[in-house]
Scaffold this motif. Structure first.
Motif, PDB file in Angstrom:
ATOM      1  N   GLU A 106       0.811  -1.218   0.000  1.00  0.00           N
ATOM      2  CA  GLU A 106       0.000   0.000   0.000  1.00  0.00           C
ATOM      3  C   GLU A 106       0.848   1.272   0.000  1.00  0.00           C
ATOM      4  OE1 GLU A 106      -3.354  -0.107  -0.358  1.00  0.00           O
ATOM      5  OE2 GLU A 106      -3.067  -2.276  -0.504  1.00  0.00           O
ATOM      6  N   SER A 107       2.108   1.158   0.392  1.00  0.00           N
ATOM      7  CA  SER A 107       2.939   2.360   0.518  1.00  0.00           C
ATOM      8  C   SER A 107       3.948   2.540  -0.621  1.00  0.00           C
ATOM      9  CB  SER A 107       3.688   2.324   1.851  1.00  0.00           C
ATOM     10  OG  SER A 107       4.630   1.268   1.854  1.00  0.00           O
ATOM     11  N   ILE A 108       3.955   1.643  -1.587  1.00  0.00           N
ATOM     12  CA  ILE A 108       4.926   1.687  -2.674  1.00  0.00           C
ATOM     13  C   ILE A 108       4.767   2.950  -3.515  1.00  0.00           C
ATOM     14  CG2 ILE A 108       5.654   0.544  -4.811  1.00  0.00           C
ATOM     15  CD1 ILE A 108       4.657  -2.086  -3.548  1.00  0.00           C
ATOM     16  N   VAL A 109       5.890   3.593  -3.810  1.00  0.00           N
ATOM     17  CA  VAL A 109       5.879   4.710  -4.738  1.00  0.00           C
ATOM     18  C   VAL A 109       5.968   4.116  -6.137  1.00  0.00           C
ATOM     19  CG1 VAL A 109       7.113   6.754  -5.555  1.00  0.00           C
ATOM     20  CG2 VAL A 109       6.993   6.283  -3.108  1.00  0.00           C
ATOM     21  N   VAL A 110       4.986   4.444  -6.986  1.00  0.00           N
ATOM     22  CA  VAL A 110       4.980   3.947  -8.359  1.00  0.00           C
ATOM     23  C   VAL A 110       5.229   5.101  -9.314  1.00  0.00           C
ATOM     24  CG1 VAL A 110       3.483   1.988  -7.830  1.00  0.00           C
ATOM     25  CG2 VAL A 110       2.469   4.123  -8.611  1.00  0.00           C
ATOM     26  N   PHE A 111       5.840   4.779 -10.436  1.00  0.00           N
ATOM     27  CA  PHE A 111       6.186   5.785 -11.438  1.00  0.00           C
ATOM     28  C   PHE A 111       5.551   5.412 -12.766  1.00  0.00           C
ATOM     29  CE2 PHE A 111       9.599   5.338  -8.352  1.00  0.00           C
ATOM     30  CZ  PHE A 111       9.752   6.637  -7.898  1.00  0.00           C
ATOM     31  N   SER A 112       5.090   6.417 -13.491  1.00  0.00           N
ATOM     32  CA  SER A 112       4.458   6.159 -14.780  1.00  0.00           C
ATOM     33  C   SER A 112       5.478   6.056 -15.908  1.00  0.00           C
ATOM     34  CB  SER A 112       3.434   7.245 -15.101  1.00  0.00           C
ATOM     35  OG  SER A 112       4.067   8.503 -15.150  1.00  0.00           O
ATOM     36  N   GLY A 113       6.742   6.351 -15.601  1.00  0.00           N
ATOM     37  CA  GLY A 113       7.773   6.262 -16.620  1.00  0.00           C
ATOM     38  C   GLY A 113       9.116   5.878 -16.034  1.00  0.00           C
ATOM     39  N   TYR A 114       9.938   5.246 -16.849  1.00  0.00           N
ATOM     40  CA  TYR A 114      11.276   4.841 -16.431  1.00  0.00           C
ATOM     41  C   TYR A 114      12.112   6.071 -16.064  1.00  0.00           C
ATOM     42  CZ  TYR A 114      15.940   2.851 -16.498  1.00  0.00           C
ATOM     43  OH  TYR A 114      17.206   2.476 -16.145  1.00  0.00           O
ATOM     44  N   LYS A 115      12.020   7.107 -16.883  1.00  0.00           N
ATOM     45  CA  LYS A 115      12.810   8.319 -16.634  1.00  0.00           C
ATOM     46  C   LYS A 115      12.467   8.936 -15.285  1.00  0.00           C
ATOM     47  CE  LYS A 115      13.235   9.302 -21.518  1.00  0.00           C
ATOM     48  NZ  LYS A 115      12.749  10.115 -22.630  1.00  0.00           N
ATOM     49  N   GLU A 116      11.188   8.939 -14.962  1.00  0.00           N
ATOM     50  CA  GLU A 116      10.733   9.473 -13.675  1.00  0.00           C
ATOM     51  C   GLU A 116      11.323   8.660 -12.512  1.00  0.00           C
ATOM     52  OE1 GLU A 116       6.454  10.082 -11.375  1.00  0.00           O
ATOM     53  OE2 GLU A 116       6.466   9.380 -13.449  1.00  0.00           O
ATOM     54  N   ALA A 117      11.341   7.339 -12.660  1.00  0.00           N
ATOM     55  CA  ALA A 117      11.924   6.462 -11.628  1.00  0.00           C
ATOM     56  C   ALA A 117      13.424   6.697 -11.502  1.00  0.00           C
ATOM     57  CB  ALA A 117      11.640   5.001 -11.952  1.00  0.00           C
ATOM     58  N   ALA A 118      14.102   6.864 -12.645  1.00  0.00           N
ATOM     59  CA  ALA A 118      15.550   7.103 -12.638  1.00  0.00           C
ATOM     60  C   ALA A 118      15.886   8.433 -11.972  1.00  0.00           C
ATOM     61  CB  ALA A 118      16.096   7.069 -14.060  1.00  0.00           C
ATOM     62  N   GLU A 119      15.055   9.446 -12.198  1.00  0.00           N
ATOM     63  CA  GLU A 119      15.278  10.746 -11.554  1.00  0.00           C
ATOM     64  C   GLU A 119      15.126  10.640 -10.043  1.00  0.00           C
ATOM     65  OE1 GLU A 119      12.569  13.412 -13.495  1.00  0.00           O
ATOM     66  OE2 GLU A 119      13.666  13.314 -15.398  1.00  0.00           O
ATOM     67  N   CYS A 120      14.133   9.902  -9.587  1.00  0.00           N
ATOM     68  CA  CYS A 120      13.930   9.708  -8.144  1.00  0.00           C
ATOM     69  C   CYS A 120      15.096   8.919  -7.559  1.00  0.00           C
ATOM     70  CB  CYS A 120      12.620   8.968  -7.886  1.00  0.00           C
ATOM     71  SG  CYS A 120      12.335   8.586  -6.141  1.00  0.00           S
ATOM     72  N   ILE A 132      15.660  -0.349 -10.973  1.00  0.00           N
ATOM     73  CA  ILE A 132      14.380   0.076 -11.522  1.00  0.00           C
ATOM     74  C   ILE A 132      13.805  -1.099 -12.296  1.00  0.00           C
ATOM     75  CG2 ILE A 132      13.217   1.699 -13.062  1.00  0.00           C
ATOM     76  CD1 ILE A 132      15.678   3.578 -12.621  1.00  0.00           C
ATOM     77  N   ASP A 133      12.560  -1.417 -12.013  1.00  0.00           N
ATOM     78  CA  ASP A 133      11.919  -2.512 -12.735  1.00  0.00           C
ATOM     79  C   ASP A 133      10.441  -2.191 -12.905  1.00  0.00           C
ATOM     80  OD1 ASP A 133      11.767  -4.881 -14.101  1.00  0.00           O
ATOM     81  OD2 ASP A 133      12.085  -6.158 -12.360  1.00  0.00           O
ATOM     82  N   GLN A 134       9.826  -2.897 -13.836  1.00  0.00           N
ATOM     83  CA  GLN A 134       8.404  -2.708 -14.061  1.00  0.00           C
ATOM     84  C   GLN A 134       7.666  -3.852 -13.398  1.00  0.00           C
ATOM     85  OE1 GLN A 134       6.577  -2.820 -18.123  1.00  0.00           O
ATOM     86  NE2 GLN A 134       6.412  -0.630 -17.743  1.00  0.00           N
ATOM     87  N   ARG A 135       6.599  -3.525 -12.711  1.00  0.00           N
ATOM     88  CA  ARG A 135       5.795  -4.519 -12.010  1.00  0.00           C
ATOM     89  C   ARG A 135       4.317  -4.283 -12.312  1.00  0.00           C
ATOM     90  NH1 ARG A 135      10.000  -6.873 -11.334  1.00  0.00           N
ATOM     91  NH2 ARG A 135      10.826  -7.619  -9.378  1.00  0.00           N
ATOM     92  N   ILE A 136       3.542  -5.325 -12.060  1.00  0.00           N
ATOM     93  CA  ILE A 136       2.087  -5.230 -12.212  1.00  0.00           C
ATOM     94  C   ILE A 136       1.469  -5.460 -10.835  1.00  0.00           C
ATOM     95  CG2 ILE A 136       0.034  -6.265 -13.243  1.00  0.00           C
ATOM     96  CD1 ILE A 136       1.705  -6.966 -15.658  1.00  0.00           C
ATOM     97  N   PHE A 137       0.618  -4.526 -10.437  1.00  0.00           N
ATOM     98  CA  PHE A 137      -0.058  -4.620  -9.150  1.00  0.00           C
ATOM     99  C   PHE A 137      -1.560  -4.655  -9.382  1.00  0.00           C
ATOM    100  CE2 PHE A 137       3.944  -2.430  -8.228  1.00  0.00           C
ATOM    101  CZ  PHE A 137       4.450  -3.247  -7.234  1.00  0.00           C
ATOM    102  N   CYS A 138      -2.222  -5.651  -8.792  1.00  0.00           N
ATOM    103  CA  CYS A 138      -3.668  -5.743  -8.898  1.00  0.00           C
ATOM    104  C   CYS A 138      -4.280  -4.619  -8.051  1.00  0.00           C
ATOM    105  CB  CYS A 138      -4.162  -7.101  -8.395  1.00  0.00           C
ATOM    106  SG  CYS A 138      -5.941  -7.295  -8.548  1.00  0.00           S
ATOM    107  N   ARG A 139      -5.193  -3.871  -8.654  1.00  0.00           N
ATOM    108  CA  ARG A 139      -5.828  -2.748  -7.965  1.00  0.00           C
ATOM    109  C   ARG A 139      -7.278  -3.043  -7.623  1.00  0.00           C
ATOM    110  NH1 ARG A 139      -1.392  -0.835  -6.089  1.00  0.00           N
ATOM    111  NH2 ARG A 139      -0.113   0.366  -7.530  1.00  0.00           N
TER     112      ARG A 139
END
Length: 146
Positions: A106-120, A132-139
């Motif tokens: 519930e507390s994970i910070v998610v990013f809509s783009g790789y570049k955004e994740a790399a900047e963070c 940095i990796d891409q994951r799928i979370f059931c909502r």
């Protein structure tokens, strides 16, 4: 031809274009909606799933095309995350929550783009501590209209 090869080698790889974030429709387990063909629903693993840019688009599509009796359909978010490299192959994975690495989904910070994740990752000094990796979370399940 050699010039073309050199130009391609210098082109930056846009991971956001190759692996877009957004939403997919879960059909149970690790199977996702791909397409309709010959009156049948085809499902697949995450990489081949039909992607939707917006949550509302995925929900509307599911309600219009997947409203079959007994079918459980879930909305799943495809996003970029920062994962702790310290836990390696241990379960559960630890994700960046904005302050520290946590197992709390519930507390994970998610990013809509790789570049955004790399900047963070750079801004927070996490280059050596995370990947940095891409994951799928059931909502949650998509409620089907009656």
């Amino acid at each position: 031809m050699e010039e073309f090869k050199e130009d391609v080698a210098r082109m930056p790889l846009d991971l956001d274009q190759c692996f877009p974030a957004g939403y997919v429709i879960g059909l149970g387990g690790s199977m996702y909606y791909r397409e309709h063909r010959d009156g049948r629903i085809l499902c697949c693993k995450a990489a081949g799933a039909k992607r939707f840019r917006k949550k509302e688009d995925a929900e509307q599509f599911a309600q219009c095309h997947l409203g079959y009796a007994g079918m459980e359909v879930s909305l799943c978010e495809v996003c970029w995350v920062l994962i702790s490299v310290e836990n390696g192959l241990l379960e559960p994975e630890q994700y960046w929550d904005g302050c520290r690495f946590s197992c709390d989904p519930e507390s994970i910070v998610v990013f809509s783009g790789y570049k955004e994740a790399a900047e963070c990752q750079k801004r927070c000094g996490l280059r050596d501590a995370s990947m940095i990796d891409q994951r799928i979370f059931c909502r949650g399940q998509i409620r089907m209209a009656a």
